[in-house]
Scaffold this active site. Structure first.
Site, PDB file in Angstrom:
ATOM      1  N   CYS A 112       0.914  -1.053   0.013  1.00 52.23           N
ATOM      2  CA  CYS A 112       0.111  -0.046   0.037  1.00 52.23           C
ATOM      3  C   CYS A 112       0.772   1.290   0.034  1.00 52.23           C
ATOM      4  O   CYS A 112       1.722   1.336   0.736  1.00 52.23           O
ATOM      5  CB  CYS A 112      -0.876  -0.163   1.419  1.00 52.23           C
ATOM      6  SG  CYS A 112      -1.998   1.337   1.361  1.00 52.23           S
TER       7      CYS A 112
ATOM      8  N   CYS B 281       0.642   5.133   6.867  1.00 52.32           N
ATOM      9  CA  CYS B 281      -0.025   4.895   8.212  1.00 52.32           C
ATOM     10  C   CYS B 281       0.748   4.159   9.270  1.00 52.32           C
ATOM     11  O   CYS B 281       1.418   3.119   8.797  1.00 52.32           O
ATOM     12  CB  CYS B 281      -1.630   3.983   8.262  1.00 52.32           C
ATOM     13  SG  CYS B 281      -2.385   4.866   6.727  1.00 52.32           S
TER      14      CYS B 281
ATOM     15  N   CYS C 223       0.665   0.425  10.155  1.00 58.71           N
ATOM     16  CA  CYS C 223       0.123  -0.555   9.509  1.00 58.71           C
ATOM     17  C   CYS C 223       1.080  -1.528   8.739  1.00 58.71           C
ATOM     18  O   CYS C 223       1.957  -0.876   8.216  1.00 58.71           O
ATOM     19  CB  CYS C 223      -0.711  -0.084   8.198  1.00 58.71           C
ATOM     20  SG  CYS C 223      -1.573  -1.167   7.224  1.00 58.71           S
TER      21      CYS C 223
ATOM     22  N   CYS D  45     -16.641  -9.036   6.147  1.00 58.82           N
ATOM     23  CA  CYS D  45     -16.044  -7.981   5.354  1.00 58.82           C
ATOM     24  C   CYS D  45     -14.768  -8.318   4.779  1.00 58.82           C
ATOM     25  O   CYS D  45     -13.991  -9.067   5.060  1.00 58.82           O
ATOM     26  CB  CYS D  45     -15.443  -7.047   6.818  1.00 58.82           C
ATOM     27  SG  CYS D  45     -16.763  -6.822   7.975  1.00 58.82           S
TER      28      CYS D  45
ATOM     29  N   CYS E 157     -19.589  -6.048   3.815  1.00 58.87           N
ATOM     30  CA  CYS E 157     -18.844  -4.886   4.262  1.00 58.87           C
ATOM     31  C   CYS E 157     -17.588  -4.824   3.674  1.00 58.87           C
ATOM     32  O   CYS E 157     -17.118  -6.022   3.295  1.00 58.87           O
ATOM     33  CB  CYS E 157     -18.547  -4.985   5.747  1.00 58.87           C
ATOM     34  SG  CYS E 157     -17.504  -3.724   6.428  1.00 58.87           S
TER      35      CYS E 157
ATOM     36  N   CYS F 216     -19.431   2.238   8.706  1.00 63.17           N
ATOM     37  CA  CYS F 216     -18.570   1.605   9.956  1.00 63.17           C
ATOM     38  C   CYS F 216     -17.405   2.542   9.949  1.00 63.17           C
ATOM     39  O   CYS F 216     -16.595   2.772   8.851  1.00 63.17           O
ATOM     40  CB  CYS F 216     -18.316   0.099   9.345  1.00 63.17           C
ATOM     41  SG  CYS F 216     -17.053  -0.519  10.383  1.00 63.17           S
TER      42      CYS F 216
ATOM     43  N   ARG G 291     -17.628  -2.034  18.068  1.00 65.05           N
ATOM     44  CA  ARG G 291     -16.803  -3.418  17.617  1.00 65.05           C
ATOM     45  C   ARG G 291     -15.437  -3.672  18.327  1.00 65.05           C
ATOM     46  O   ARG G 291     -14.661  -2.729  18.286  1.00 65.05           O
ATOM     47  CB  ARG G 291     -16.713  -3.683  16.311  1.00 65.05           C
ATOM     48  CG  ARG G 291     -15.820  -4.738  15.939  1.00 65.05           C
ATOM     49  CD  ARG G 291     -15.867  -5.366  14.527  1.00 65.05           C
ATOM     50  NE  ARG G 291     -17.421  -5.244  13.776  1.00 65.05           N
ATOM     51  CZ  ARG G 291     -17.699  -4.612  12.739  1.00 65.05           C
ATOM     52  NH1 ARG G 291     -16.632  -3.984  12.043  1.00 65.05           N
ATOM     53  NH2 ARG G 291     -18.821  -4.743  12.441  1.00 65.05           N
TER      54      ARG G 291
HETATM   55  N1  SAM Z   1      -6.672   0.532   3.094  1.00 67.08           N
HETATM   56  C1  SAM Z   1      -7.871   0.771   3.560  1.00 67.08           C
HETATM   57  C2  SAM Z   1      -7.681   2.306   4.557  1.00 67.08           C
HETATM   58  O1  SAM Z   1      -6.798   2.120   5.230  1.00 67.08           O
HETATM   59  O2  SAM Z   1      -9.005   2.789   4.507  1.00 67.08           O
HETATM   60  C3  SAM Z   1      -8.509  -0.233   4.267  1.00 67.08           C
HETATM   61  C4  SAM Z   1      -7.947  -1.547   5.147  1.00 67.08           C
HETATM   62  S1  SAM Z   1      -7.063  -0.533   6.538  1.00 67.08           S
HETATM   63  C5  SAM Z   1      -5.955  -2.037   7.143  1.00 67.08           C
HETATM   64  C6  SAM Z   1      -8.380  -0.548   7.704  1.00 67.08           C
HETATM   65  C7  SAM Z   1      -8.185  -0.278   9.371  1.00 67.08           C
HETATM   66  O3  SAM Z   1      -7.175  -1.185   9.994  1.00 67.08           O
HETATM   67  C8  SAM Z   1      -7.360   1.089   9.527  1.00 67.08           C
HETATM   68  O4  SAM Z   1      -7.993   2.311   9.192  1.00 67.08           O
HETATM   69  C9  SAM Z   1      -6.749   0.987  10.890  1.00 67.08           C
HETATM   70  O5  SAM Z   1      -7.805   1.444  11.420  1.00 67.08           O
HETATM   71  C10 SAM Z   1      -6.772  -0.717  11.090  1.00 67.08           C
HETATM   72  N2  SAM Z   1      -5.489  -1.095  11.355  1.00 67.08           N
HETATM   73  C11 SAM Z   1      -4.413  -1.365  10.350  1.00 67.08           C
HETATM   74  N3  SAM Z   1      -3.394  -1.703  10.932  1.00 67.08           N
HETATM   75  C12 SAM Z   1      -3.929  -1.852  12.219  1.00 67.08           C
HETATM   76  C13 SAM Z   1      -2.896  -2.347  13.590  1.00 67.08           C
HETATM   77  N4  SAM Z   1      -1.486  -2.552  13.377  1.00 67.08           N
HETATM   78  N5  SAM Z   1      -3.421  -2.266  14.946  1.00 67.08           N
HETATM   79  C14 SAM Z   1      -4.650  -2.002  14.754  1.00 67.08           C
HETATM   80  N6  SAM Z   1      -5.680  -1.611  13.953  1.00 67.08           N
HETATM   81  C15 SAM Z   1      -5.024  -1.589  12.789  1.00 67.08           C
HETATM   82 FE1  SF4 Z   2      -2.695   1.315   3.261  1.00 64.88          FE
HETATM   83 FE2  SF4 Z   2      -2.397   0.174   5.838  1.00 64.88          FE
HETATM   84 FE3  SF4 Z   2      -3.065   2.861   5.524  1.00 64.88          FE
HETATM   85 FE4  SF4 Z   2      -4.982   1.060   4.579  1.00 64.88          FE
HETATM   86  S1  SF4 Z   2      -4.122   1.277   7.025  1.00 64.88           S
HETATM   87  S2  SF4 Z   2      -4.026   2.826   3.716  1.00 64.88           S
HETATM   88  S3  SF4 Z   2      -3.625  -0.405   4.024  1.00 64.88           S
HETATM   89  S4  SF4 Z   2      -1.092   1.629   4.931  1.00 64.88           S
END
Ligand code: SAM
Ligand code: SF4
Ligand code: DTB
Length: 350
Positions: A69, A73, A76, A113, A144, A204, A276
Site C-alpha cells: 500500500c 499509516c 500498518c 468484511c 462490508c 462503519c 466493535r
Molecule cells: N486501506 C484501507 C484504509 O486504510 O482505509 C482499508 C484497510 S485498513 C488495514 C483498515 C483499518 O485497519 C485501518 O483504518 C486501521 O484502523 C486498522 N489497522 C490497520 N493496522 C492496524 C494495526 N496494526 N493495529 C490496529 N488496527 C490496525
Molecule cells: Fe494502506 Fe494500511 Fe493505511 Fe490502509 S491502513 S491505507 S492498508 S497503509
C-alpha cells in the site's frame, strides 16, 4: 468536573432515548474521568436501552488484496514504506473470496468484511469488487468492504451492487492525526464518510487506541464520530497491534482499564451503534473480553486472522460466549428492543 463524576450514574449522562450530535470535548473528558464503576454502570444501563445485553454480533474478515500500500499509516503492516516481511498478494479471484464466504456462513458469522490495502480503489478493479459484493450477498451474508478513500461515484457503484456497510476509520483525533498519517488528510476521511452516507450504505467508522495518543485524543476521536450528522452504525475500536518494522512497533502498552473506558464512552455517546471490539483481542484475556462486553462492546471479528495479524480462534470466542451466556446476534438490529430479550430473564432465573 469532579462534582459531575460523583453524581449518580443515571443523572450523569443522557436522558432515555436521547441520541446527540453535539458532544463537547469537556463533556467527554468528564465521562472518561468518572469512577470506573460508575462509568461501566452507566454504559451498561445505556446499552440495555438499545440492545440485548447478551448478544454479540460476529463478522468475518478477509484480506482481498494484501500489502504494497502506498500510504504511510504508522501502525500498518501493509504499507510499502515499512519492512514488515509481509507477503504481497494481488486482488483475489472472486471464487476464492466466495469459498471463504461459504466458510463464514458455516461458522455462524452474519457479516462478511473484505479489506484491501489500497489508498483508494482503481476504476479497473471495480467490476471484480462489485462481483464479490453480489456473490457474498447471494449467500445471505451482510457485506462490508474497506478499500480506502471513495469518490461519490464509487460509493454509489458499491451501494448499487448491494454493499451493506463501508468501513473507513478516522483512526484518532484531528490533533494527533498528523503524527500517524501524512499521505491523506482528516478531511479526506470525512469526505469519504460523507460519500458513503449519501450513497445510502451504512457507515462503519472508528479508530485505534494505544498509538501513543493522550486521553484527550481518544476523547477527540469519539467526539468526531459522535458528532457526525448520523452516528456510524458500527464503531470499531482497535487496540494497536504492534507489528515489527512499523514506526509504532515499540509503543508502550495502553492501560487496559483505559481501553475499557474508551469502549464505555463510545457506548454512551453512540447508544444505538454496534461498538466493535476489533484488532488487539489476541493480547486480551477472557476477563478483559468480559469487561469489554459489559462496557458495551457488542461486535467482534471472528476467525483466526484479521487482515494480516492473528486473532483469537473461533472456538475460544464461542467457549467464552458460552461461559458468559452470550449468543451470537442473528441479524442486524435496526431498532433495538427497549427491554432485554426473554433469554435474559431465562438466564437470570437460573
Ligand atoms: N486501506 C484501507 C484504509 O486504510 O482505509 C482499508 C484497510 S485498513 C488495514 C483498515 C483499518 O485497519 C485501518 O483504518 C486501521 O484502523 C486498522 N489497522 C490497520 N493496522 C492496524 C494495526 N496494526 N493495529 C490496529 N488496527 C490496525
Ligand atoms: Fe494502506 Fe494500511 Fe493505511 Fe490502509 S491502513 S491505507 S492498508 S497503509
Ligand atoms: C477495522 O477497524 N479493523 C479491521 C477492519 N477495520 C478492516 C482491521 C484490523 C487490522 C489489524 C491489522 C492487520 O491484521 O493487518
Amino acid at each position: 468536573m469532579h462534582s459531575f463524576a460523583t453524581k449518580t450514574a443515571s443523572q450523569a449522562v443522557t436522558t432515555r432515548e436521547e441520541i446527540r450530535h453535539n458532544w463537547s470535548r469537556q463533556e467527554i473528558a468528564v465521562l472518561f474521568a468518572m469512577p470506573f464503576n460508575d462509568l461501566l454502570f452507566e454504559a451498561q444501563t445505556v446499552h440495555r436501552r438499545y440492545f440485548d445485553p447478551n448478544q454479540v454480533q460476529v463478522s468475518t474478515l478477509l484480506s482481498i488484496k494484501t500489502g504494497a500500500c502506498p500510504e504511510d499509516c504508522a501502525y500498518c503492516p501493509q504499507s510499502t514504506r515499512y519492512d514488515t516481511g509481509l507477503e504481497v498478494e494481488k486482488l483475489m479471484e472472486i471464487e476464492r473470496v466466495l469459498e471463504q464466504a461459504r466458510a463464514a456462513v458455516a461458522s455462524g458469522a452474519t457479516r462478511f468484511c473484505m479489506g484491501a490495502a489500497w489508498r483508494s480503489p482503481k476504476q479497473r478493479d471495480m467490476p471484480q469488487v462489485v462481483a464479490m459484493v453480489k456473490g457474498v450477498r447471494a449467500l445471505g451474508l451482510e457485506s462490508c468492504m474497506t478499500l480506502g478513500m471513495l469518490t461519490q461515484a464509487q460509493a454509489e457503484e458499491l451501494a448499487e451492487a448491494g454493499l451493506d456497510y463501508y468501513n473507513h476509520n478516522l483512526d484518532t483525533s484531528p490533533e494527533f492525526y498528523g503524527d500517524i498519517i501524512t499521505t491523506r488528510t482528516y478531511q479526506d476521511r470525512l469526505e469519504t464518510l460523507d460519500h458513503v452516507r449519501s450513497s445510502g450504505m451504512k457507515v462503519c467508522s472508528g479508530g485505534i487506541v494505544g498509538m501513543g495518543e493522550q486521553q484527550v485524543d481518544r476523547a477527540g476521536l469519539l467526539q468526531q464520530l459522535a458528532n457526525l450528522p448520523e452516528h456510524p452504525e458500527s464503531v470499531p475500536i482497535n487496540m494497536l497491534v504492534r507489528v515489527k518494522g512499523t514506526p509504532l512497533e515499540n509503543e508502550d502498552d495502553l492501560d487496559p482499564f483505559e481501553f475499557i473506558r474508551t469502549i464505555a464512552v463510545a457506548r454512551i455517546l453512540m447508544p444505538a451503534s454496534h461498538v466493535r471490539l476489533s484488532a488487539g483481542r489476541e493480547e486480551m484475556n477472557e476477563q478483559m473480553h468480559a469487561l469489554a462486553y459489559f462496557a458495551g462492546a457488542n461486535s467482534i471479528f471472528y476467525g483466526e486472522k484479521l487482515l494480516t495479524t492473528p486473532n483469537p480462534r473461533a472456538n475460544a470466542d464461542m467457549a467464552l460466549f458460552e461461559r458468559l451466556g452470550i449468543e451470537p446476534e442473528r441479524r442486524h438490529v435496526e431498532k433495538a428492543p427497549a427491554m432485554p430479550s426473554p433469554h435474559f430473564y431465562d438466564a437470570a432465573a437460573r
